[in-house]
Scaffold this active site. Structure first.
Site, PDB file in Angstrom:
ATOM      1  N   ASP A 134     -10.514   9.721  -2.435  1.00  0.00           N
ATOM      2  CA  ASP A 134     -10.578   8.563  -1.534  1.00  0.00           C
ATOM      3  C   ASP A 134     -11.733   8.599  -0.541  1.00  0.00           C
ATOM      4  OD1 ASP A 134      -9.761   6.128  -0.439  1.00  0.00           O
ATOM      5  OD2 ASP A 134      -8.425   7.079   0.991  1.00  0.00           O
ATOM      6  N   ASP A 140     -13.311   6.156  -6.534  1.00  0.00           N
ATOM      7  CA  ASP A 140     -12.201   6.626  -7.367  1.00  0.00           C
ATOM      8  C   ASP A 140     -11.908   5.641  -8.489  1.00  0.00           C
ATOM      9  OD1 ASP A 140     -11.822   8.728  -5.556  1.00  0.00           O
ATOM     10  OD2 ASP A 140     -10.423   7.572  -4.348  1.00  0.00           O
ATOM     11  N   SER A 152      -9.878  -2.412 -14.442  1.00  0.00           N
ATOM     12  CA  SER A 152     -10.073  -2.909 -13.085  1.00  0.00           C
ATOM     13  C   SER A 152      -9.435  -4.284 -12.966  1.00  0.00           C
ATOM     14  CB  SER A 152     -11.567  -2.988 -12.755  1.00  0.00           C
ATOM     15  OG  SER A 152     -11.756  -3.386 -11.409  1.00  0.00           O
ATOM     16  N   VAL A 158      -6.954  -0.338  -9.813  1.00  0.00           N
ATOM     17  CA  VAL A 158      -6.920   0.132 -11.200  1.00  0.00           C
ATOM     18  C   VAL A 158      -5.517  -0.112 -11.739  1.00  0.00           C
ATOM     19  CG1 VAL A 158      -7.026   2.169 -12.696  1.00  0.00           C
ATOM     20  CG2 VAL A 158      -8.752   1.828 -10.923  1.00  0.00           C
ATOM     21  N   GLN A 220      -6.100  -1.435   9.965  1.00  0.00           N
ATOM     22  CA  GLN A 220      -6.678  -0.121  10.263  1.00  0.00           C
ATOM     23  C   GLN A 220      -7.802  -0.180  11.299  1.00  0.00           C
ATOM     24  OE1 GLN A 220      -7.239   2.456   6.648  1.00  0.00           O
ATOM     25  NE2 GLN A 220      -6.536   0.637   5.574  1.00  0.00           N
ATOM     26  N   LYS A 222      -9.654  -1.024  14.968  1.00  0.00           N
ATOM     27  CA  LYS A 222      -9.236  -0.716  16.345  1.00  0.00           C
ATOM     28  C   LYS A 222      -9.518  -1.858  17.316  1.00  0.00           C
ATOM     29  CE  LYS A 222      -9.452   4.306  15.990  1.00  0.00           C
ATOM     30  NZ  LYS A 222      -9.913   5.566  16.619  1.00  0.00           N
ATOM     31  N   ASP A 241       0.622  -5.034   0.595  1.00  0.00           N
ATOM     32  CA  ASP A 241       0.928  -4.884  -0.829  1.00  0.00           C
ATOM     33  C   ASP A 241       0.981  -6.207  -1.585  1.00  0.00           C
ATOM     34  OD1 ASP A 241       1.257  -2.059  -0.990  1.00  0.00           O
ATOM     35  OD2 ASP A 241       3.202  -2.221  -0.013  1.00  0.00           O
ATOM     36  N   CYS A 243      -1.089  -8.179  -3.064  1.00  0.00           N
ATOM     37  CA  CYS A 243      -1.793  -8.311  -4.345  1.00  0.00           C
ATOM     38  C   CYS A 243      -1.210  -7.379  -5.401  1.00  0.00           C
ATOM     39  CB  CYS A 243      -3.288  -8.079  -4.176  1.00  0.00           C
ATOM     40  SG  CYS A 243      -3.722  -6.393  -3.710  1.00  0.00           S
ATOM     41  N   LYS A 297      -2.588   6.056  17.148  1.00  0.00           N
ATOM     42  CA  LYS A 297      -1.447   5.268  17.619  1.00  0.00           C
ATOM     43  C   LYS A 297      -1.795   3.823  17.943  1.00  0.00           C
ATOM     44  CE  LYS A 297      -0.215   5.849  21.910  1.00  0.00           C
ATOM     45  NZ  LYS A 297       0.329   6.320  23.201  1.00  0.00           N
TER      46      LYS A 297
END
Length: 377
Positions: A134, A140, A152, A158, A220, A222, A241, A243, A297
């Site tokens: 990753d 990957d 793909s 994948v 993810q 900030k 999730d 897709c 956090k």
């Protein structure tokens, strides 16, 4: 050294250490991928989390001198929790995406790759190997597709016939000339289920994603999440999730091969309000071993605030008011002001008006006043 016999032995050994699928690819440059990456960069579709040097992402020889092959591995992860918990009024819950259930997958795959390295070196002591998961330079997914692990998908994941897209991927560049496996044919056909299901339209077209709009990326970051995208996040506190769950290939796919991947429901679906009061130590103790904790956090707390707004949870007003009064992060304060505006109860208005009287930061004050204005009009 009999290469074919060694390949057979590597495949057999991989099954004994918990590798669910293994494939072999050439170590040639990923020319087609390079063109796509350059185009993504030109369009501003990259996340910024990637290796910045495109040449390293597509040229195995820059990572290991004179590479001869790449081994790709895949481990299937669960799509359903064995033990479920449900939120209720006053006790709303957030949701970590499936790829963040259980122990951080980076640790799991590195363990499998290390064992595989040791096995190969026992057979070929002078072999040169470089493994990555990753966060390494190579893609990957591109390696897995070349190695015949899957094709793909239009959702940029994948897709494997056996496990759908619910697989973690890792790879090992080697100096051994393993015979490559054949890539799979694309099996998505005319299906656009994933593109249609993407909440933010991040899937621009089949196989192309604008990471800047992807909820998995947004959760993810900030920074303050753009207002137009906040409502799309729902109660996701990490990842997305949509897709995957919308994909027909993934229907009914749920595998529980690895105990360390099983979800702790109190971590995978945490109560939202307690997240806002957690100390750094408490956060690390509870979430430190899952992949979704890697950014710390604050992003999780910001996402929890957005989730409370999604539920219009009036019981969270005191907690959100406390964020405005006591928090040092202007990102959290700004998001809390917006959330109180979404909740819109009399107590929420009162909290906003109190905060407006003392707030000194321009952006936060602007968000507070904007929320007040919306509620009074």
């Amino acid at each position: 050294m009999n290469i074919n016999q060694l390949k057979k032995e590597v495949i057999e050994y991989s099954k004994t250490i918990g590798i669910d699928k293994i494939g072999f690819a050439t170590a040639d440059p990923f020319t087609e991928l390079k063109n796509r990456l350059i185009r993504q960069q030109e369009l501003g579709y990259q996340s910024g989390f990637e290796e910045p040097d495109i040449e390293k992402r597509v040229t195995p020889a820059l990572l290991l001198p004179e590479p001869r092959s790449i081994i790709s591995i895949a481990l299937a992860y669960p799509s359903k929790m064995k033990v479920r918990v449900e939120g209720k009024k006053g006790e709303r819950r957030g949701f970590f995406s499936r790829a963040s259930w259980g122990l951080d997958y980076h640790h799991i795959l590195r363990d499998r790759l290390k064992k595989l390295e040791e096995f190969i070196l026992a057979k070929v002591p002078d072999a040169r190997l470089k493994s990555m998961v990753d966060t390494g330079e190579l893609s990957d997914r591109a390696v897995a597709v070349r190695a015949g692990i899957g094709w793909s998908g239009k959702n940029c994941a994948v897709m494997t016939p056996e496990y759908g897209s619910y697989v973690y991927l890792g790879e090992m560049i080697t100096s051994i000339p393993f015979v490559p496996d054949s890539p799979m044919e694309d099996q998505c056909g005319s299906c656009t289920a994933c593109i249609d299901a993407c909440p933010t339209g991040a899937l621009v077209q089949g196989g192309q994603i604008n990471a800047q709009r992807c909820i998995a990326f947004l959760t993810q970051t900030k920074a303050v999440i753009p207002e137009e995208l906040r409502d799309k996040i729902g109660n996701r506190v990490y990842g997305c999730d949509s897709c995957q769950t919308s994909c027909p290939v993934n229907k009914g796919k749920d595998f529980h091969f690895h105990e360390e991947m099983e979800a702790d429901p109190e971590i995978a679906k945490p109560l939202l309000r307690p997240l806002l009061k957690m100390s750094n130590r408490e956060f690390k103790n509870k979430f430190g071993l899952v992949a979704g904790s890697w950014r710390g956090k604050k992003p999780i707390q910001r996402n929890a605030i957005i989730a409370l707004a999604h539920f219009k949870d009036e019981t969270a007003v005191p907690d959100l008011h406390a964020v405005l009064e006591n928090e040092t992060s202007n990102v959290l304060k700004e998001t809390a002001a917006w959330a109180l505006g979404k909740i819109g109860s009399p107590e929420a208005i009162e909290a906003l008006e109190k905060a407006a009287a003392t707030e000194t930061d321009f952006e936060v004050k602007n968000e507070i006043e904007k929320s007040i204005l919306k509620l009074k009009n």
